[in-house]
Design a protein around this motif. Structure first.
Motif, mmCIF file in Angstrom:
data_model
loop_
_atom_site.group_PDB
_atom_site.id
_atom_site.type_symbol
_atom_site.label_atom_id
_atom_site.label_comp_id
_atom_site.label_asym_id
_atom_site.label_seq_id
_atom_site.Cartn_x
_atom_site.Cartn_y
_atom_site.Cartn_z
ATOM 1 N N ASP A 124 0.849 -1.193 0.000
ATOM 2 C CA ASP A 124 0.000 0.000 0.000
ATOM 3 C C ASP A 124 0.885 1.244 0.000
ATOM 4 O O ASP A 124 1.616 1.481 0.976
ATOM 5 C CB ASP A 124 -0.890 -0.056 1.260
ATOM 6 C CG ASP A 124 -1.782 1.158 1.446
ATOM 7 O OD1 ASP A 124 -1.678 2.109 0.657
ATOM 8 O OD2 ASP A 124 -2.588 1.134 2.399
ATOM 9 N N GLU A 158 0.063 9.783 4.637
ATOM 10 C CA GLU A 158 -1.170 9.462 3.906
ATOM 11 C C GLU A 158 -2.156 8.737 4.815
ATOM 12 O O GLU A 158 -3.340 9.043 4.850
ATOM 13 C CB GLU A 158 -0.846 8.586 2.683
ATOM 14 C CG GLU A 158 -2.012 8.435 1.709
ATOM 15 C CD GLU A 158 -2.921 7.262 1.992
ATOM 16 O OE1 GLU A 158 -3.959 7.130 1.323
ATOM 17 O OE2 GLU A 158 -2.621 6.449 2.901
ATOM 18 N N GLU A 159 -1.639 7.781 5.575
ATOM 19 C CA GLU A 159 -2.535 6.893 6.340
ATOM 20 C C GLU A 159 -3.210 7.590 7.525
ATOM 21 O O GLU A 159 -4.237 7.136 7.995
ATOM 22 C CB GLU A 159 -1.778 5.657 6.834
ATOM 23 C CG GLU A 159 -1.259 4.741 5.727
ATOM 24 C CD GLU A 159 -2.359 4.029 4.961
ATOM 25 O OE1 GLU A 159 -3.540 4.290 5.217
ATOM 26 O OE2 GLU A 159 -2.005 3.205 4.089
ATOM 27 N N GLN A 221 -6.480 -3.025 -3.182
ATOM 28 C CA GLN A 221 -6.884 -3.146 -1.772
ATOM 29 C C GLN A 221 -8.241 -3.817 -1.598
ATOM 30 O O GLN A 221 -8.738 -3.915 -0.476
ATOM 31 C CB GLN A 221 -6.857 -1.782 -1.044
ATOM 32 C CG GLN A 221 -5.502 -1.084 -1.152
ATOM 33 C CD GLN A 221 -5.435 0.213 -0.390
ATOM 34 O OE1 GLN A 221 -5.757 1.249 -0.942
ATOM 35 N NE2 GLN A 221 -5.020 0.182 0.855
ATOM 36 N N ILE A 241 -14.242 10.553 2.871
ATOM 37 C CA ILE A 241 -14.130 9.872 4.175
ATOM 38 C C ILE A 241 -14.373 10.894 5.283
ATOM 39 O O ILE A 241 -13.741 11.945 5.305
ATOM 40 C CB ILE A 241 -12.705 9.275 4.375
ATOM 41 C CG1 ILE A 241 -12.303 8.393 3.176
ATOM 42 C CG2 ILE A 241 -12.623 8.485 5.683
ATOM 43 C CD1 ILE A 241 -10.851 7.904 3.230
ATOM 44 N N ARG A 316 -17.875 6.337 4.431
ATOM 45 C CA ARG A 316 -17.254 6.620 3.132
ATOM 46 C C ARG A 316 -18.279 6.461 2.006
ATOM 47 O O ARG A 316 -19.070 5.528 2.022
ATOM 48 C CB ARG A 316 -16.123 5.631 2.831
ATOM 49 C CG ARG A 316 -15.011 5.639 3.827
ATOM 50 C CD ARG A 316 -13.867 4.737 3.390
ATOM 51 N NE ARG A 316 -12.804 4.775 4.391
ATOM 52 C CZ ARG A 316 -11.519 4.620 4.146
ATOM 53 N NH1 ARG A 316 -11.109 4.375 2.909
ATOM 54 N NH2 ARG A 316 -10.628 4.675 5.104
ATOM 55 N N ALA A 385 -10.836 2.970 -0.940
ATOM 56 C CA ALA A 385 -9.783 3.484 -0.055
ATOM 57 C C ALA A 385 -9.556 4.952 -0.378
ATOM 58 O O ALA A 385 -9.798 5.391 -1.503
ATOM 59 C CB ALA A 385 -8.500 2.695 -0.248
ATOM 60 N N GLY A 386 -9.103 5.690 0.596
ATOM 61 C CA GLY A 386 -8.749 7.086 0.363
ATOM 62 C C GLY A 386 -7.345 7.162 -0.212
ATOM 63 O O GLY A 386 -6.533 6.256 0.006
ATOM 64 N N HIS A 411 -4.187 -3.293 4.301
ATOM 65 C CA HIS A 411 -4.070 -2.802 5.677
ATOM 66 C C HIS A 411 -3.899 -4.006 6.592
ATOM 67 O O HIS A 411 -4.490 -4.073 7.676
ATOM 68 C CB HIS A 411 -5.283 -1.955 6.088
ATOM 69 C CG HIS A 411 -5.222 -0.564 5.524
ATOM 70 N ND1 HIS A 411 -6.139 0.423 5.840
ATOM 71 C CD2 HIS A 411 -4.341 0.020 4.672
ATOM 72 C CE1 HIS A 411 -5.808 1.542 5.201
ATOM 73 N NE2 HIS A 411 -4.733 1.314 4.475
HETATM 74 C C1 GLV Z 1 -6.207 4.868 3.427
HETATM 75 O O1 GLV Z 1 -5.618 3.906 2.976
HETATM 76 C C2 GLV Z 1 -7.586 4.761 3.755
HETATM 77 O O2 GLV Z 1 -8.378 4.475 2.844
HETATM 78 O O3 GLV Z 1 -7.923 4.885 4.949
#
Ligand code: GLV
Ligand code: MN
Ligand code: MN
Length: 439
Positions: A124, A158-159, A221, A241, A316, A385-386, A411
């Motif tokens: 990721d 990012e996370e 993902q 999100i 989301r 995913a974001g 994840h």
């Molecule tokens: C990032 O990976 C997210 O989608 O939370």
């Protein structure tokens, strides 16, 4: 398969002693002949995985941690060797630059992130980062100069809320900077720890028109590409999100002496709330998702009725209005649960939310036709995913390329993508950038 047409990278790097290398002078090398070194991509994935491993052997390259700092230093060293002259902007994003033939053109940018979730996987973000570097090295080894300048961008954190990319598009507030990151530092202190300058965060802002195009390669993902046996996903949109900290307040009391009808059990109310979230989210058609992924119970003892519970709620969807609608419904259900359980349920909306974003239609078409011309099957899909790309989309035409995730797992330490799929994705990225360069 059309990939057979590619000249193997190794045959060219060895100064033209490969079969095709001897036939082509550098200025006659056509971009279609360029191909990434898949082995190098995979070995770097494994090398980067060594940074940020905790005492239990889990991947812990969480933003602003020691592992993140060390992994970034390793990556910047490779960028230096590739001639990218990397620097760190005020938000902690790493930016490397390669000149083009025409310095008056705006740069084409690509990259991703190398921080991970706690106990996360090795693909990721790292795939898009390592593939971006690979693209540069492939061009270097073939003395290929693009018209546009190129930029490799490795976004910070990012996370933990796509902090680096939000800052780059001017979307970070003081509240956002004061919010705690995953390792407990404020975002501002974390940014300092990785070499950024939060006091002057505005200096990293890029305006509309500053970047010609942005493309991010990423693992899917989810399990759609693998299930449908598709090699390349062309992302049409990235979900928004929103997070809420939910507090359920009851009354902590003796678990033996308090009769069942006399209780104000915060955990019992929280449990009903969690079920209600699931019911609300699944009550209408669509691909929206809602999760309670975090819980803390106080005081947390066998013999005490829980007095307070703190929950983390996330919703989301690709449609921002739908997220609001679902939240209103969840609030109503919470009010009813609170009344019947004699508790209080309150919500605190968190800073650093992500807006949904659509990718650029023209870039989608380029990725799709490029992938097909390389012999790959494709599918238009949304990202649950974001990603940093959803913020970059505010200032530049943006796109994403997905490759399959084995078992649809992400994840998680079980996250995996094959070397072949990674090389396929990197070759699509390379050829897409070269096509954009011609436009
Ligand atoms: C990032 O990976 C997210 O989608 O939370
Ligand atoms: Mn990612
Ligand atoms: Mn992620």
């Amino acid at each position: 398969m059309q990939r057979r047409k590619f000249i193997k990278q190794s045959s060219l790097t060895l100064a033209g002693i490969g079969v095709f290398g001897s036939l082509l002078s550098n200025n006659r090398i056509n971009e279609i002949n360029l191909s990434v070194n898949g082995k190098r991509i995979e070995s770097r994935i494994f090398e980067l995985a060594k940074f940020g491993v905790d005492e239990k052997g889990r991947g812990f390259r969480v933003a602003y941690s020691k592992g993140d700092i060390e992994g970034r230093a390793w990556f910047m060293e490779l960028m230096k060797k590739a001639g990218l002259n990397p620097s760190i902007d005020a938000a902690g994003n790493i930016i490397g630059k390669r000149n083009g033939k025409n310095p008056s053109l705006k740069p084409i940018a690509f990259g991703s992130h190398i921080d991970m979730v706690p106990d996360g996987g090795n693909y990721d973000g790292t795939l898009g980062s390592i593939a971006a570097l690979e693209l540069i090295e492939t061009l270097n080894e073939n003395n290929f100069l693009t018209e546009h300048p190129l930029e490799v961008i490795i976004f910070g954190n990012e996370e933990g809320g796509t902090i680096g990319s939000k800052a780059m598009v001017g979307d970070i507030t003081n509240d956002g900077l004061n919010q705690k990151s995953q390792i407990g530092l404020t975002m501002a202190d974390g940014i300092k720890a990785i070499g950024g300058n939060p006091e002057n965060i505005q200096s990293c802002i890029r305006k509309k028109g500053d970047i010609h195009a942005w493309v991010e390669l990423h693992i899917e993902q989810g399990g759609i590409l693998e299930k449908e046996k598709i090699q390349i996903g062309v992302v049409e949109g990235i979900v928004g999100i929103v997070h809420w900290e939910v507090t359920v307040e009851g009354f902590a009391n003796h678990a033996g002496a308090t009769q069942m009808n006399m209780r104000q059990d915060a955990l019992l109310a929280a449990s009903k709330f969690i079920v209600a979230v699931n019911e609300v989210i699944t009550s209408i058609k669509g691909t929206q998702v809602g999760t309670v992924g975090k819980i803390a119970v106080q005081p947390g003892a066998y013999n005490v009725i829980p007095g307070k519970v703190q929950l983390g709620l996330e919703i989301r969807d690709l449609n921002a209005a739908k997220i609001e609608l679902l939240f209103k419904e969840i609030e109503k259900r919470a009010a009813a649960i609170a009344a019947s359980s004699k508790t209080k349920i309150s919500f605190e909306r968190q800073a650093n939310e992500s807006k949904p974003a659509l990718t650029d239609k023209g870039l989608q078409q380029i990725i799709d036709s490029t992938a097909k011309s390389l012999g790959f099957t494709t599918k238009l899909m949304q990202s649950g995913a974001g990603h940093d790309s959803q913020h970059v989309a505010d200032i530049a035409p943006s796109a994403m390329i997905f490759i399959p995730s084995v078992g649809g797992i992400s994840h998680s330490p079980k996250e995996f993508s094959t070397a072949t799929d990674m090389a396929n994705g990197a070759n699509v990225l390379l050829q897409t950038i070269l096509k954009i360069d011609k436009l």
